[in-house]
Design a protein around this motif. Structure first.
Motif, short mmCIF file in Angstrom:
data_model
loop_
_atom_site.label_atom_id
_atom_site.label_comp_id
_atom_site.label_asym_id
_atom_site.label_seq_id
_atom_site.Cartn_x
_atom_site.Cartn_y
_atom_site.Cartn_z
N ARG A 41 5.38 1.17 0.89
CA ARG A 41 5.69 2.59 1.15
C ARG A 41 5.10 3.51 0.09
N LEU A 44 1.53 3.61 1.51
CA LEU A 44 1.48 4.02 2.91
C LEU A 44 2.74 4.81 3.23
N PRO A 45 2.72 6.12 3.02
CA PRO A 45 3.93 6.91 3.20
C PRO A 45 4.52 6.85 4.61
N ASP A 46 3.69 6.60 5.63
CA ASP A 46 4.21 6.45 6.98
C ASP A 46 5.00 5.14 7.06
N GLN A 47 6.29 5.23 7.30
CA GLN A 47 7.15 4.04 7.27
C GLN A 47 6.75 3.00 8.30
N THR A 48 6.31 3.44 9.45
CA THR A 48 5.89 2.49 10.49
C THR A 48 4.66 1.73 10.04
N GLU A 49 3.72 2.43 9.44
CA GLU A 49 2.51 1.77 8.95
C GLU A 49 2.82 0.81 7.80
N ALA A 50 3.71 1.23 6.89
CA ALA A 50 4.11 0.36 5.78
C ALA A 50 4.79 -0.90 6.31
N HIS A 89 -4.87 -1.51 4.72
CA HIS A 89 -4.22 -0.42 5.44
C HIS A 89 -4.46 0.93 4.78
N THR A 90 -4.56 0.95 3.45
CA THR A 90 -4.82 2.23 2.78
C THR A 90 -6.21 2.75 3.13
N SER A 93 -5.93 4.55 6.45
CA SER A 93 -5.05 5.73 6.55
C SER A 93 -5.88 7.00 6.53
N ASP A 94 -5.30 8.08 7.03
CA ASP A 94 -6.01 9.34 7.12
C ASP A 94 -5.21 10.41 6.38
#
Length: 147
Positions: A41, A44-50, A89-90, A93-94
């Motif tokens: 987290r 990846l601030p988006d919880q779903t993505e994390a 994943h980072t 990310s956008d």
């Protein structure tokens, strides 16, 4: 002649059912999932993505579980899988988060942001407490010299 072990064996999973998970792996996931998720987290601030990154890492760990158990430090290898997965994943990310980060930065994140003490960090990344404490000190001194 019947085999007495057949009667106590788990039946194979049915269609659409997930395969049985080794108890050791389930325990490993239960122990490390909250810390892995807290780490993910940060990047990846988006919880779903994390959560997806952590789930992907656990899937990769599951594929190599028997090999990891035979290694000299399964926890350290699992941590590297998680780091690599979060890093991938980072990049997706956008906007992209910082794509690569030194391992000592991970220690600072786990300590100062996630809130883990040196023994907990050592447990998560698969090393000894003294090493973590020394690396945290070195990271703090490096950052302080830049002020």
């Amino acid at each position: 002649m019947t085999n007495r072990h057949d009667s106590v064996a788990e039946p194979p999973p049915g269609p659409g059912e997930p395969p049985a998970v080794p108890l050791e792996f389930a325990a490993f996931c239960e122990l490390h999932r909250p810390r892995y998720l807290s780490y993910a987290r940060v990047w990846l601030p988006d919880q779903t993505e994390a959560a997806g990154a952590v789930q992907q890492a656990f899937a990769e760990i599951a594929v190599h579980w028997r090999e990891l158990l035979g290694s000299s430090n399964p926890t350290a290898h699992a941590w590297q899988i998680l780091r690599g997965t979060v890093s991938e994943h980072t990049l997706r990310s956008d906007p992209p988060a910082r794509p690569s980060h030194p391992a000592d930065d991970d220690l600072a994140i786990l300590h100062y942001i996630v809130g883990l003490a040196a023994p907990e960090i050592a447990d998560v990344i698969g090393t000894d407490t003294a090493s973590v404490a020394g690396r945290l000190r070195r990271t703090m001194l490096r950052e302080a010299s830049g002020w």
